[in-house]
Design a protein around this motif. Structure first.
Motif, PDB file in Angstrom:
ATOM      1  N   VAL A 187       0.836  -1.206   0.000  1.00  0.00           N
ATOM      2  CA  VAL A 187       0.000   0.000   0.000  1.00  0.00           C
ATOM      3  C   VAL A 187       0.865   1.248   0.000  1.00  0.00           C
ATOM      4  O   VAL A 187       1.835   1.348   0.742  1.00  0.00           O
ATOM      5  N   SER A 188       0.510   2.209  -0.846  1.00  0.00           N
ATOM      6  CA  SER A 188       1.131   3.530  -0.835  1.00  0.00           C
ATOM      7  C   SER A 188       0.026   4.571  -0.673  1.00  0.00           C
ATOM      8  O   SER A 188      -1.154   4.237  -0.593  1.00  0.00           O
ATOM      9  N   ILE A 189       0.419   5.824  -0.626  1.00  0.00           N
ATOM     10  CA  ILE A 189      -0.540   6.917  -0.523  1.00  0.00           C
ATOM     11  C   ILE A 189      -0.876   7.392  -1.936  1.00  0.00           C
ATOM     12  O   ILE A 189       0.022   7.701  -2.725  1.00  0.00           O
ATOM     13  N   ASP A 190      -2.144   7.435  -2.254  1.00  0.00           N
ATOM     14  CA  ASP A 190      -2.562   7.835  -3.595  1.00  0.00           C
ATOM     15  C   ASP A 190      -2.067   9.238  -3.922  1.00  0.00           C
ATOM     16  O   ASP A 190      -2.154  10.155  -3.101  1.00  0.00           O
ATOM     17  N   GLU A 191      -1.538   9.400  -5.129  1.00  0.00           N
ATOM     18  CA  GLU A 191      -1.138  10.680  -5.702  1.00  0.00           C
ATOM     19  C   GLU A 191       0.103  11.275  -5.051  1.00  0.00           C
ATOM     20  O   GLU A 191       0.504  12.386  -5.382  1.00  0.00           O
TER      21      GLU A 191
END
Length: 327
Positions: free
Chosen positions: A253-257
């Protein structure tokens, strides 16, 4: 308006995407300006200066939440607090690494004293290595019982710096595709993302309540959405249907944008893969999607996840396969 800078020029100058700029704006970190005769976002000198501050703080691995705190006050107290905490975290990790180094050196010195021509010594090392692996510690073979325990404590603390990676098997499914398209065509007003969502009533979830995946293809991308089994080409015209083969993926999981978060996750997942019996499957594409996505009021029940985290999650999927040696 002469002093305003177009979003594409800001994006090019600072090597960040327009999506990242929009994300920073959604988080209340910068402001843009629009005019009646120009549809795209533009930024004034203050916004650009603020963007430079954001990029510096992100390079220092300062979280978006802490950056919001820093910008919420005109005082320097918060930024000093955040940076001092960061220094303390670095000091703690350096201390752990030094201690880990000392423990490993102790093991090296003990191994150097072992006679590898003596089967009994080799058997002793093997038994003690298994003892460490299972954490069933009774008598430490270098005579320092605390070393093994401390080694486990240290490595557990350091491992928390690496994002959890989940290996998932995505099943095969029928999907509607927009085909390979330039990145800029995906997210603009009326772009392929909006066109594909017109067929939401035909879609079905595949994983994590998601029906769509964006496949990265160098300077282009392909957006695919899983459809119900009875959907035909006529139902999704002018788009086309394909059979997506599915497969094994390493997912994190990453942070969107947020390009900084995305790049760090990708680098760490790549290193994680190198330490396993898997390798990247170059016959498939890296892809991503948004779990529990809600748009225009749909699936609004999932909005509490974003509000609780303070950002939108982005799942990133790396195609993997077993190395030839393990087939």
């Amino acid at each position: 308006m002469d002093n305003l800078i177009k979003i594409k020029d800001v994006s090019s100058k600072y090597s960040i995407t327009a999506r990242t700029l929009r994300y920073y704006e959604d988080m209340g970190l910068i402001n843009s300006t629009r005019s009646d005769d120009y549809a795209y976002r533009m930024y004034d000198e203050n916004a650009v200066r603020r963007l430079e501050q954001i990029l510096i703080l992100r390079k220092l691995n300062i979280s978006i939440k802490d950056i919001q705190r820093i910008f919420s006050t005109s005082s320097s107290d918060i930024v000093l607090e955040v940076l001092e905490k960061k220094v303390q975290n670095i000091d703690d990790e350096v201390a752990l690494l030094h201690e880990l180094k000392d423990i490993v050196l102790d093991f090296i010195h003990e191994i150097e004293r072992v006679d590898f021509a003596d089967n009994s010594d080799i058997k002793l090392l093997y038994d003690k290595a298994k003892e460490l692996e299972t954490q069933l510690i009774s008598v430490d073979y270098i005579g320092k019982p605390s070393n093994i325990n401390r080694l486990i404590e240290i490595t557990e603390k350091l491992d928390k710096k690496i994002p959890d990676v989940m290996v998932v098997r995505i099943p095969s499914f029928k999907a509607v595709t927009c085909g390979d398209q330039p990145w800029g065509e995906m997210f603009k007003e009326g772009g392929y993302m909006y066109q594909l969502w017109q067929y939401c009533h035909l879609y079905k979830s595949v994983i994590f309540d998601c029906f769509d995946f964006l496949l990265t293809k160098n300077d282009k991308a392909e957006w695919i959405c899983a459809v119900k089994d009875d959907v035909t080409n006529a139902d999704v015209s002018p788009f086309k249907l394909i059979d997506f083969p599915g497969g094994l993926y390493a997912m994190a999981v990453s942070i969107d944008e947020d390009n900084e978060s995305i790049q760090k996750v990708e680098d760490k997942v790549s290193r994680w893969i190198e330490g396993t019996n898997f390798e990247l499957d170059n016959s498939s594409n890296v892809m991503f999607n948004m779990p529990y996505l809600y748009e225009d009021g749909r699936d609004i029940a999932y909005k509490d996840i974003e509000e609780g985290l303070g950002y939108k999650q982005m799942q990133r999927y790396f195609p993997i396969k077993l190395k030839d040696d393990f087939r």
